[in-house]
Design an enzyme around this catalytic site. Sequence first.
Site, PDB file in Angstrom:
ATOM      1  N   ASP A  79       0.818  -1.235   0.000  1.00 19.91           N
ATOM      2  CA  ASP A  79       0.000   0.000   0.000  1.00 19.91           C
ATOM      3  C   ASP A  79       0.841   1.268   0.000  1.00 19.91           C
ATOM      4  O   ASP A  79       0.619   2.175  -0.787  1.00 19.91           O
ATOM      5  CB  ASP A  79      -1.069   0.000   1.109  1.00 19.91           C
ATOM      6  CG  ASP A  79      -0.558  -0.107   2.533  1.00 19.91           C
ATOM      7  OD1 ASP A  79       0.657  -0.308   2.750  1.00 19.91           O
ATOM      8  OD2 ASP A  79      -1.401   0.022   3.458  1.00 19.91           O
TER       9      ASP A  79
ATOM     10  N   GLY B 105      -3.968  -6.484  18.759  1.00 19.35           N
ATOM     11  CA  GLY B 105      -2.607  -6.956  18.515  1.00 19.35           C
ATOM     12  C   GLY B 105      -2.576  -8.212  17.666  1.00 19.35           C
ATOM     13  O   GLY B 105      -1.555  -8.884  17.580  1.00 19.35           O
TER      14      GLY B 105
ATOM     15  N   SER C 290      -6.378  -5.102  12.396  1.00 23.58           N
ATOM     16  CA  SER C 290      -6.741  -3.689  12.230  1.00 23.58           C
ATOM     17  C   SER C 290      -7.716  -3.170  13.262  1.00 23.58           C
ATOM     18  O   SER C 290      -8.654  -2.439  12.926  1.00 23.58           O
ATOM     19  CB  SER C 290      -7.365  -3.449  10.862  1.00 23.58           C
ATOM     20  OG  SER C 290      -6.412  -3.134   9.955  1.00 23.58           O
TER      21      SER C 290
ATOM     22  N   ASP D 198      -5.767  -0.319   5.674  1.00 23.41           N
ATOM     23  CA  ASP D 198      -6.661  -0.710   6.759  1.00 23.41           C
ATOM     24  C   ASP D 198      -7.877   0.208   6.857  1.00 23.41           C
ATOM     25  O   ASP D 198      -9.010  -0.248   7.058  1.00 23.41           O
ATOM     26  CB  ASP D 198      -5.901  -0.722   8.094  1.00 23.41           C
ATOM     27  CG  ASP D 198      -4.678  -1.622   8.031  1.00 23.41           C
ATOM     28  OD1 ASP D 198      -4.608  -2.471   7.134  1.00 23.41           O
ATOM     29  OD2 ASP D 198      -3.784  -1.458   8.878  1.00 23.41           O
TER      30      ASP D 198
END
Length: 379
Positions: free
Chosen positions: A31, A120, A124, A170
Amino acid sequence: MTEAFAELFGRSPEGVWHAPGRVNLIGEHTDYNDGFVLPFALPQGVSVTAARRDDGVVEVASRQAGGGIVRASVDGGTVDSEGWPPDRAWAAYPVGVARVLREHGTGGASLLIDSDLPQGAGLSSSAALECATALALCDLHGVEIERAELARLVQRAENEQVGVPCGLMDQAASLLCTAGHALMLDCRSGLSSKVPFATADAGLTLLVVDTRANRNLATGGYGQRRAECEKAAAKLGVAALRDVTDLAGALGSLRDPVLRRRVQHVVTENHRVEATVGLLRAGAVAELGAMLNASHMSLRDQFEISWPEADAAVDAALRAGARGGRMVGGGFGGSVIVLTATDRAARVRDGIAATYAKRGWPPPAFLEAAPSPGARRSA
Ligand code: GLA
């Protein structure tokens, strides 16, 4: 939530906004190289129960994180969460979003956050928190921002306010995904299209395996990888690694073997996204396995961001007869996805769990991933 909100903030909420977490089917670390990604939204996500405030104060509390109510002004520079106790660090995300959207006409709010996404796990949860907050603030203050544009603003909030150098994936996934589809996103143009992604019809299951190994984008090697990609692009004289069209030529002209490996991953990963979209559009879901495996090996050997629990999960899944699997997200911890025939899914899960037990690792957690709707007002 209405009662909990009233108890905390002494008034009634005006609505609830939900934003999902995501899994990226393929296209990892592409991205911020202006490339392609193919995420889909999870059923799990973050809900924000909220009411407008007209005094420019944003006050937030979390059902999971504790830390009481965090209050901050929507004016002011970047979020200075350094002085906040560690159990309040999560509040930097909604406060950062409120500060960036303030420039577009939103204001203060009371926000109560609830999440059913494991944190974690590389799914996302922070982007979901940001996007649910963003939708709530826009609706409460009557501000209309097109979703693709909102994704960029929320990404900016995370980059500039929270200090995490993430790409666009995300936030775009959380805001733009639709049920039953993955989202093909061109991170340079911001243009996206829906790609049908239905595993069940093909007798397949996509498992998400939370390896329970933690990750941290802010302190991990994520920023370092991003910097290496930028350095390689500069040496190759292109704006971003997406622009490398002659891979062999590029590899031949780079002297640093580390940069060569990074370029190899990004360029081939972009090709894999395009090939995967082709397979999905042709209804060949079963053939995705080979793409997932190739992506995992590239992330492990060329980009060097996999971690032992991820490699072990992929290997164990393949040994148990899965079609393919790979690590997802930023790397150094988080989740793995595994594509398997549905009638083998239990065997695959057992195989992974047995491997973890043998290694003395905490048991992995399994989620079934159905491509779900993107962020929305839910009450
Ligand atoms: C994290 C970042 C994304 C993306 C992925 C890797 O999830 O937030 O922007 O770079 O890692 O593909």
